[in-house]
Design an enzyme around this catalytic site. Structure first.
Site, PDB file in Angstrom:
ATOM      1  N   THR A   1       0.832  -1.206   0.000  1.00  0.00           N
ATOM      2  CA  THR A   1       0.000   0.000   0.000  1.00  0.00           C
ATOM      3  C   THR A   1       0.864   1.252   0.000  1.00  0.00           C
ATOM      4  OG1 THR A   1      -1.674  -1.179   1.276  1.00  0.00           O
ATOM      5  CG2 THR A   1      -1.840   1.216   1.221  1.00  0.00           C
ATOM      6  N   THR A   2       1.916   1.253   0.839  1.00  0.00           N
ATOM      7  CA  THR A   2       2.794   2.416   0.959  1.00  0.00           C
ATOM      8  C   THR A   2       3.548   2.673  -0.330  1.00  0.00           C
ATOM      9  OG1 THR A   2       3.008   1.846   3.293  1.00  0.00           O
ATOM     10  CG2 THR A   2       4.549   3.467   2.437  1.00  0.00           C
TER      11      THR A   2
ATOM     12  N   TYR B   1      -2.323 -10.629   3.898  1.00  0.00           N
ATOM     13  CA  TYR B   1      -2.393  -9.245   4.354  1.00  0.00           C
ATOM     14  C   TYR B   1      -3.841  -8.899   4.643  1.00  0.00           C
ATOM     15  CZ  TYR B   1      -1.697  -4.096   3.967  1.00  0.00           C
ATOM     16  OH  TYR B   1      -1.660  -2.747   4.183  1.00  0.00           O
TER      17      TYR B   1
ATOM     18  N   ARG C   1      -8.910  -0.872   4.425  1.00  0.00           N
ATOM     19  CA  ARG C   1      -8.664  -0.622   3.008  1.00  0.00           C
ATOM     20  C   ARG C   1      -9.530  -1.498   2.106  1.00  0.00           C
ATOM     21  NH1 ARG C   1      -4.717   3.414   1.091  1.00  0.00           N
ATOM     22  NH2 ARG C   1      -3.356   3.815   2.844  1.00  0.00           N
TER      23      ARG C   1
ATOM     24  N   ILE D   1       5.488  -5.008   9.450  1.00  0.00           N
ATOM     25  CA  ILE D   1       5.694  -4.405   8.139  1.00  0.00           C
ATOM     26  C   ILE D   1       5.299  -2.944   8.316  1.00  0.00           C
ATOM     27  CG2 ILE D   1       5.000  -4.370   5.711  1.00  0.00           C
ATOM     28  CD1 ILE D   1       4.566  -7.402   5.945  1.00  0.00           C
TER      29      ILE D   1
ATOM     30  N   TYR E   1     -12.823  -4.511  -2.573  1.00  0.00           N
ATOM     31  CA  TYR E   1     -13.983  -4.052  -3.344  1.00  0.00           C
ATOM     32  C   TYR E   1     -15.017  -5.136  -3.592  1.00  0.00           C
ATOM     33  CZ  TYR E   1     -16.953  -1.467  -6.515  1.00  0.00           C
ATOM     34  OH  TYR E   1     -18.039  -0.863  -7.073  1.00  0.00           O
TER      35      TYR E   1
ATOM     36  N   LYS F   1       0.178 -10.398   7.725  1.00  0.00           N
ATOM     37  CA  LYS F   1       0.338  -8.999   8.127  1.00  0.00           C
ATOM     38  C   LYS F   1      -1.028  -8.562   8.630  1.00  0.00           C
ATOM     39  CE  LYS F   1       1.228  -4.299   6.446  1.00  0.00           C
ATOM     40  NZ  LYS F   1       1.468  -3.430   5.266  1.00  0.00           N
TER      41      LYS F   1
END
Length: 293
Positions: A44-45, A133, A138, A204, A107, A162
């Protein structure tokens, strides 16, 4: 355990709309010099949502090449399209990554059975270590501890998670149900130390983009039983952790790195620069922590 300690969720530097390979390699080198335990490209980052498939592959390739086996590379390879996730995971393996970080599909909001079948399908095509993850904020979907336990039991590639709910009850349930060999990494910089105390193995991290040494030192201190040092480092980092989320990640951390002279500040729409008042707050925070000259 392969994925332990502090892993940095790397930003992706851009210059004039393309990947800034030179700055990216310099950032990776600095991270390793500072003592980071591992690297995560295309999370994401790393603004993976706005990378083309070609760019995604390039970011992984550069990271694996620059790390050169000095630290593990856990490559972001997930998608809400199972076929696409298979293709990206296959590339991560071919590129030489040590594992794949696989997000729960976003989504389309699959059921728990859908999550299980998604990861089972990827494992049926690619044989490499997976760290799943879970970030409901999100994706809109929370992968439950019982689903993780089932995946860990049935699929050899699944090595850990994660966990980015910041829910320590859920973390406790995961470790209870999956056992001590399951690698639980924090996906939330604020809760690394309490997660370690429950039996987690690392993080992370976003904030380790700017303070890799401190985050890895906290994990090391805890592992060695030096709880006082780990606690001191935990509280010492909290102000910076808050600053990294003053607006949507990775806007603040890329801004911080640019203030530190590590990268140029360039974001991809729909992300935009920090509001002026937040930029001032961030600068003051970095100065108070001795990160600006």
């Amino acid at each position: 355990m392969q994925f332990t300690g502090a892993f940095t969720a790397l930003v992706t530097p851009f210059k004039d709309g393309v990947i800034d390979e030179e700055r990216y390699r310099e950032l990776i080198e600095w991270q390793i010099e500072q003592g980071i335990n591992g690297l995560v490209p295309c999370g994401t980052t790393g603004e993976s949502a706005t990378l083309s498939h070609e760019e995604h592959r390039e970011v992984i390739r550069i990271c694996v090449e620059q790390a050169n086996k000095r630290v593990p590379v856990l490559a972001g390879a997930g998608s809400n399209n199972t076929k696409e996730a298979i293709d990206l995971t296959r590339f991560a393996k071919e590129a030489g990554a040590d594992g794949a970080l696989l997000i729960t599909p976003y989504y389309n909001k699959p059921t728990q059975e859908g999550l299980y079948q998604h990861f089972k399908a990827i494992a049926g095509e690619v044989d490499m270590p997976f760290v799943l993850y879970n970030v409901p904020g999100r994706t809109g979907t929370n992968m439950l501890p019982c689903t993780l336990a089932r995946l860990f039991k049935d699929i050899p590639q699944v090595k850990g998670v994660k966990e980015a709910t910041a829910n320590l009850t859920q973390v406790s349930d995961i470790i209870e149900q999956c056992g001590p060999d399951f690698q639980v990494l924090s996906g939330d910089d604020f809760t690394v130390l309490p997660l370690l105390s429950l039996g987690g193995c690392g993080v992370i991290s976003v904030v380790s983009n700017i303070i890799p040494g401190k985050m890895s030192s906290m994990c090391k201190a805890f592992k060695e039983g030096d709880i006082a040092t780990a606690r001191k480092l935990h509280f010492g980092m909290q102000g910076l952790c808050r600053a990294m989320f003053i607006e949507t990640n990775p806007i603040p951390v890329k801004t911080a790195l640019s203030m530190m002279g590590k990268i140029g500040l360039e974001l991809r729409l729909p992300l935009v620069p920090l509001m002026e008042n937040n930029e001032k707050t961030l600068r003051c925070c970095l100065q108070s922590h001795g990160l600006l000259g």
